[in-house]
Design a protein around this motif. Structure first.
Motif, PDB file in Angstrom:
ATOM      1  N   SER A 197     -11.788 -32.707 -11.076  1.00  0.00           N
ATOM      2  CA  SER A 197     -11.195 -31.664 -10.261  1.00  0.00           C
ATOM      3  C   SER A 197     -11.323 -32.047  -8.797  1.00  0.00           C
ATOM      4  CB  SER A 197     -11.883 -30.312 -10.517  1.00  0.00           C
ATOM      5  OG  SER A 197     -13.274 -30.411 -10.217  1.00  0.00           O
ATOM      6  N   GLY A 198     -10.501 -31.393  -7.924  1.00  0.00           N
ATOM      7  CA  GLY A 198     -10.544 -31.701  -6.503  1.00  0.00           C
ATOM      8  C   GLY A 198     -10.038 -33.101  -6.223  1.00  0.00           C
ATOM      9  N   ILE A 199     -10.757 -33.795  -5.322  1.00  0.00           N
ATOM     10  CA  ILE A 199     -10.350 -35.155  -4.962  1.00  0.00           C
ATOM     11  C   ILE A 199     -10.419 -36.090  -6.159  1.00  0.00           C
ATOM     12  CG2 ILE A 199     -10.948 -37.135  -3.512  1.00  0.00           C
ATOM     13  CD1 ILE A 199     -11.868 -35.249  -1.395  1.00  0.00           C
ATOM     14  N   MET A 200     -11.394 -35.864  -7.062  1.00  0.00           N
ATOM     15  CA  MET A 200     -11.567 -36.753  -8.212  1.00  0.00           C
ATOM     16  C   MET A 200     -10.382 -36.697  -9.166  1.00  0.00           C
ATOM     17  SD  MET A 200     -14.266 -38.134  -7.306  1.00  0.00           S
ATOM     18  CE  MET A 200     -14.377 -39.182  -8.764  1.00  0.00           C
ATOM     19  N   ALA A 201      -9.569 -35.630  -9.082  1.00  0.00           N
ATOM     20  CA  ALA A 201      -8.398 -35.546  -9.954  1.00  0.00           C
ATOM     21  C   ALA A 201      -7.250 -36.415  -9.443  1.00  0.00           C
ATOM     22  CB  ALA A 201      -7.942 -34.094 -10.073  1.00  0.00           C
ATOM     23  N   LEU A 202      -7.364 -36.906  -8.197  1.00  0.00           N
ATOM     24  CA  LEU A 202      -6.307 -37.737  -7.633  1.00  0.00           C
ATOM     25  C   LEU A 202      -6.474 -39.183  -8.071  1.00  0.00           C
ATOM     26  CD1 LEU A 202      -6.394 -36.326  -3.980  1.00  0.00           C
ATOM     27  CD2 LEU A 202      -4.842 -35.650  -5.821  1.00  0.00           C
ATOM     28  N   SER A 203      -5.410 -39.914  -7.886  1.00  0.00           N
ATOM     29  CA  SER A 203      -5.499 -41.341  -8.162  1.00  0.00           C
ATOM     30  C   SER A 203      -6.321 -42.013  -7.062  1.00  0.00           C
ATOM     31  CB  SER A 203      -4.098 -41.960  -8.231  1.00  0.00           C
ATOM     32  OG  SER A 203      -3.429 -41.799  -6.989  1.00  0.00           O
ATOM     33  N   LEU A 204      -6.732 -43.248  -7.310  1.00  0.00           N
ATOM     34  CA  LEU A 204      -7.628 -43.942  -6.380  1.00  0.00           C
ATOM     35  C   LEU A 204      -7.046 -44.063  -4.969  1.00  0.00           C
ATOM     36  CD1 LEU A 204     -10.262 -45.397  -5.872  1.00  0.00           C
ATOM     37  CD2 LEU A 204      -9.197 -47.514  -6.710  1.00  0.00           C
ATOM     38  N   PRO A 205      -5.780 -44.458  -4.781  1.00  0.00           N
ATOM     39  CA  PRO A 205      -5.259 -44.537  -3.397  1.00  0.00           C
ATOM     40  C   PRO A 205      -5.308 -43.200  -2.665  1.00  0.00           C
ATOM     41  CG  PRO A 205      -3.837 -45.727  -4.914  1.00  0.00           C
ATOM     42  CD  PRO A 205      -4.803 -44.962  -5.763  1.00  0.00           C
ATOM     43  N   TYR A 206      -4.960 -42.119  -3.374  1.00  0.00           N
ATOM     44  CA  TYR A 206      -4.993 -40.807  -2.739  1.00  0.00           C
ATOM     45  C   TYR A 206      -6.429 -40.360  -2.461  1.00  0.00           C
ATOM     46  CZ  TYR A 206      -0.009 -40.225  -3.584  1.00  0.00           C
ATOM     47  OH  TYR A 206       1.353 -40.370  -3.559  1.00  0.00           O
ATOM     48  N   GLN A 207      -7.350 -40.746  -3.300  1.00  0.00           N
ATOM     49  CA  GLN A 207      -8.751 -40.435  -3.030  1.00  0.00           C
ATOM     50  C   GLN A 207      -9.217 -41.105  -1.737  1.00  0.00           C
ATOM     51  OE1 GLN A 207     -11.351 -41.249  -6.329  1.00  0.00           O
ATOM     52  NE2 GLN A 207     -10.067 -40.163  -7.815  1.00  0.00           N
ATOM     53  N   VAL A 208      -8.802 -42.338  -1.526  1.00  0.00           N
ATOM     54  CA  VAL A 208      -9.183 -43.047  -0.303  1.00  0.00           C
ATOM     55  C   VAL A 208      -8.587 -42.362   0.920  1.00  0.00           C
ATOM     56  CG1 VAL A 208      -8.974 -45.223   0.944  1.00  0.00           C
ATOM     57  CG2 VAL A 208      -9.461 -45.237  -1.513  1.00  0.00           C
ATOM     58  N   VAL A 209      -7.292 -41.980   0.835  1.00  0.00           N
ATOM     59  CA  VAL A 209      -6.637 -41.311   1.962  1.00  0.00           C
ATOM     60  C   VAL A 209      -7.319 -39.987   2.266  1.00  0.00           C
ATOM     61  CG1 VAL A 209      -4.503 -40.225   2.749  1.00  0.00           C
ATOM     62  CG2 VAL A 209      -4.426 -42.443   1.568  1.00  0.00           C
ATOM     63  N   ALA A 210      -7.630 -39.192   1.252  1.00  0.00           N
ATOM     64  CA  ALA A 210      -8.272 -37.898   1.468  1.00  0.00           C
ATOM     65  C   ALA A 210      -9.663 -38.063   2.069  1.00  0.00           C
ATOM     66  CB  ALA A 210      -8.351 -37.124   0.141  1.00  0.00           C
ATOM     67  N   ALA A 211     -10.410 -39.055   1.601  1.00  0.00           N
ATOM     68  CA  ALA A 211     -11.748 -39.292   2.134  1.00  0.00           C
ATOM     69  C   ALA A 211     -11.694 -39.703   3.599  1.00  0.00           C
ATOM     70  CB  ALA A 211     -12.457 -40.354   1.297  1.00  0.00           C
ATOM     71  N   VAL A 212     -10.743 -40.569   3.961  1.00  0.00           N
ATOM     72  CA  VAL A 212     -10.604 -40.991   5.359  1.00  0.00           C
ATOM     73  C   VAL A 212     -10.213 -39.803   6.239  1.00  0.00           C
ATOM     74  CG1 VAL A 212      -9.252 -42.420   6.932  1.00  0.00           C
ATOM     75  CG2 VAL A 212     -10.072 -43.382   4.788  1.00  0.00           C
ATOM     76  N   ALA A 213      -9.284 -38.949   5.755  1.00  0.00           N
ATOM     77  CA  ALA A 213      -8.863 -37.781   6.540  1.00  0.00           C
ATOM     78  C   ALA A 213     -10.031 -36.828   6.779  1.00  0.00           C
ATOM     79  CB  ALA A 213      -7.718 -37.059   5.829  1.00  0.00           C
ATOM     80  N   LEU A 214     -10.834 -36.584   5.749  1.00  0.00           N
ATOM     81  CA  LEU A 214     -12.001 -35.708   5.911  1.00  0.00           C
ATOM     82  C   LEU A 214     -13.010 -36.311   6.874  1.00  0.00           C
ATOM     83  CD1 LEU A 214     -12.565 -34.496   2.234  1.00  0.00           C
ATOM     84  CD2 LEU A 214     -11.669 -33.166   4.153  1.00  0.00           C
ATOM     85  N   ALA A 215     -13.193 -37.619   6.813  1.00  0.00           N
ATOM     86  CA  ALA A 215     -14.136 -38.268   7.721  1.00  0.00           C
ATOM     87  C   ALA A 215     -13.667 -38.156   9.170  1.00  0.00           C
ATOM     88  CB  ALA A 215     -14.317 -39.726   7.320  1.00  0.00           C
ATOM     89  N   VAL A 216     -12.374 -38.364   9.410  1.00  0.00           N
ATOM     90  CA  VAL A 216     -11.830 -38.261  10.765  1.00  0.00           C
ATOM     91  C   VAL A 216     -11.973 -36.834  11.292  1.00  0.00           C
ATOM     92  CG1 VAL A 216      -9.725 -38.397  12.147  1.00  0.00           C
ATOM     93  CG2 VAL A 216     -10.260 -40.200  10.506  1.00  0.00           C
TER      94      VAL A 216
END
Length: 271
Positions: free
Chosen positions: A43-62
């Motif tokens: 669920s959440g970010i883990m439900a996304l594919s790996l590329p989208y997980q990376v994009v979401a993690a970078v956006a949250l970090a920024v």
């Protein structure tokens, strides 16, 4: 005999299950198989594919870094002078102004201890009384009355008079001489504010306002009863000069009425 009866009952139950007939005997079949539909892998970010997980993690970090930097800059801006603000004060100001301007201080060792109000009086001409000068009218008290018990007061009610007086004082010398065009503009601004407020007073209906004068009254706030501090409660006054009112200073309705009233006089003068 009992064994035969038990076999007959079991046979009847089996036939009821096969034919769908209610035999009156409660049965429970547990085959040990989970029939619920399979759930998602995450669920959440883990439900996304790996590329989208990376994009979401970078956006949250920024976003997290931006929030931390912003909070640090605001804290340095409102905090007392220190080593960081002395060394990086320009960087802090560049971050804060103009979008994140703060008009308050986190630490206030010397809070404001004065009440400053703006008052106006006018020289008017009426048909019955001729030329007369009104008493002082407290414009700040009018704004305070409009703000009191109002959960959403307007910016005009809160700041118009204060900003106008600051504008006037900052654009004039100590003897009242205007500093260039900004000084003249501040006088026009003060006159028009005064006329806008006077136009709404019922006591001046039918009166022709010829001149206005404003003043700033400073009243010290008395010390609390438990304090031993002694201060002077005598108000101080700063009078502005008398200003002649022009047609440009009048609200739209008053300007039209003055023009209409002056028209017959001009006609008689021509005759």
């Amino acid at each position: 005999m009992d064994a035969d009866v038990g076999r007959d009952i079991d046979a009847d139950v089996d036939r009821g299950v096969e034919t769908g007939v209610d035999t009156g005997v409660e049965t429970r079949v547990d085959v040990g198989v989970d029939t619920a539909p399979p759930g998602p892998a995450g669920s959440g970010i883990m439900a996304l594919s790996l590329p989208y997980q990376v994009v979401a993690a970078v956006a949250l970090a920024v976003a997290g870094v931006f929030v931390c930097v912003h909070l640090a800059m605001v804290f340095l801006h409102v905090a007392p002078s220190n080593t960081l603000t002395k060394r990086h004060g320009q960087a802090v100001d560049d971050w804060i102004y103009p979008e994140f301007e703060q008009n308050w201080k986190l630490f206030a060792p010397n809070p404001l201890q004065q009440n400053v109000s703006v008052e106006v009086r006018a020289e008017v001409v009426t048909a019955g009384d001729g030329r007369r000068t009104t008493g002082w009218i407290d414009l700040t008290a009018q704004d305070a009355e409009a703000i009191r018990h109002n959960p959403l007061p307007s910016h005009t009610q809160q700041n118009e008079l204060r900003r106008a007086v600051d504008f006037y004082l900052n654009s004039h010398s100590d003897d009242g001489t205007p500093n260039g065009t900004r000084g003249q503009l501040s006088e026009e601004y003060m006159r028009r504010i005064a006329m806008l407020r006077l136009d709404g007073l019922g006591s001046l209906d039918g009166a022709d306002v010829r001149r206005v004068q404003l003043r700033a009254v400073t009243r010290p706030v008395p010390a609390p009863r438990w304090s031993t501090e002694k201060n002077d409660h005598t108000p101080s006054y700063r009078d502005f000069p008398w200003w002649r009112v022009t047609d440009a200073d009048l609200p739209d309705g008053s300007a039209r009425n003055r023009a209409e009233a002056a028209a017959p006089s001009r006609t008689e003068a021509v005759r």
